[in-house]
Design an enzyme around this catalytic site. Sequence first.
Site, mmCIF file in Angstrom:
data_model
loop_
_atom_site.group_PDB
_atom_site.id
_atom_site.type_symbol
_atom_site.label_atom_id
_atom_site.label_comp_id
_atom_site.label_asym_id
_atom_site.label_seq_id
_atom_site.Cartn_x
_atom_site.Cartn_y
_atom_site.Cartn_z
ATOM 1 C CG ASN A 106 -5.316 13.041 -6.156
ATOM 2 O OD1 ASN A 106 -4.341 12.365 -6.434
ATOM 3 N ND2 ASN A 106 -5.810 13.101 -4.928
ATOM 4 C CB THR B 255 -1.019 0.068 1.166
ATOM 5 O OG1 THR B 255 -0.348 0.218 2.393
ATOM 6 C CG2 THR B 255 -1.894 -1.149 1.196
#
Length: 427
Positions: free
Chosen positions: A422, A212
């Site tokens: 983002n 992760t």
Amino acid sequence: AFKRSVPPMPRSPLAPGSFPALPPVAGVGLAVGRWGGYPTRDRDDLVLAVFDAGTTVAGVLTRSRTASAPIHWCRAALPGGRARAIVVNAGNANAFTAKSGDLLVDTTVDRAAALFGCPRTEVFVASTGVIGQRIQAPDAIAAHLPALAAAAAAAPAEPEAATALWRAAALAIGTTDTYPKGSAATATIDGTPVTIAGIAKGSGMIAPDMATMLAFVFTDAALPAAVLEALVGPINQRTFNAITVDGDTSTSDTLLVAATGRARHLPVTAADDPRLAGLAAALETVMRDLAHQVVRDGEGATKFVTIRVSGAVDAASARRVGLAVANSPLVKTAIAGADANWGRIVMAVGKAGEPADRDLLSLAIGGLPITACGALVPDYDETPVAAHMRGSEIEIGIDLGLGDGAATVWTCDLTQRYISINADYRS
């Protein structure tokens, strides 16, 4: 052309007060430098860790089908179980870079193996940054290794200087991270002290599917590679594999744990040796702490969320239910807005595809019962639940009422800032 990362962002409101004291680990040399991954920013972006000969290693890597070139190399090298060096760069993920990415890895590995006089399979690499950008010069990273190797050989042993170096390394491997992540613990084996220290990076593109993010943990314990692997896998499942920020698994997820053997305890040959109980607990403490710090630095996060699932048919089912809740945009936005909309939790449990019975399901938020046996508890009062939702530490309890399976998952809320970060990542 585009920039390789967004500018430095404000420190997460969930960040620890300060970087922890991390001691030197016997048999580990560390150095920090620059290779040019962030040409428009004044920051380090390259880390070299060097280990004594005989150091063992275990790791967990992303299962992404579009994994980076470093992942392919590490997957091939890990069965050897030995490590002399780890080279980590930020500023470019070296993913989806075709043969040029493999050539960059090969050149880096070749140069490091020559520097340290070890087999190529004892050199590990990791990269983080933008996907799909080729690095034109095969020696772009390798050219900096001699200077880093010299610096690693002179790594400080004094506690304060060691902490500063750990912190610099944690900063160097970051991308959208807003603070450096480190953790340390001690234990004993046969009365002999052992040290564990590690760093991690991660903020976005975080979802459980092996490691992760990037994490590197080092200990001076003397552990065979098979024993180290047997310890790391299950602990990873309960720590790094139990966190999610946005449900997106990176192409570069890497966890490497190295044991130098400098602690002079009696030999260990099995992971279930009772003498390892303290070490295993300390290793889990470090890995859980680093995993939590990744979530607390989730892009745009304002709330840290703990989801405890019990009463499932087994632990694996409980974990999948917890992740379904943790990854639900509707649940995460409700948490961001401090909305005690428990119906969204019911929805997420139902969509998980795991065994569940409406008439057995019980929910609690902040330890306050909301439903029992498929209905609201008598005289339910949302006021204290709403007050809990306004805090920065949120707890959700889910009891499926079916069996003994249990799991804990950690996540964060989903805010407008996540979208901004983002949307602007490359511009």
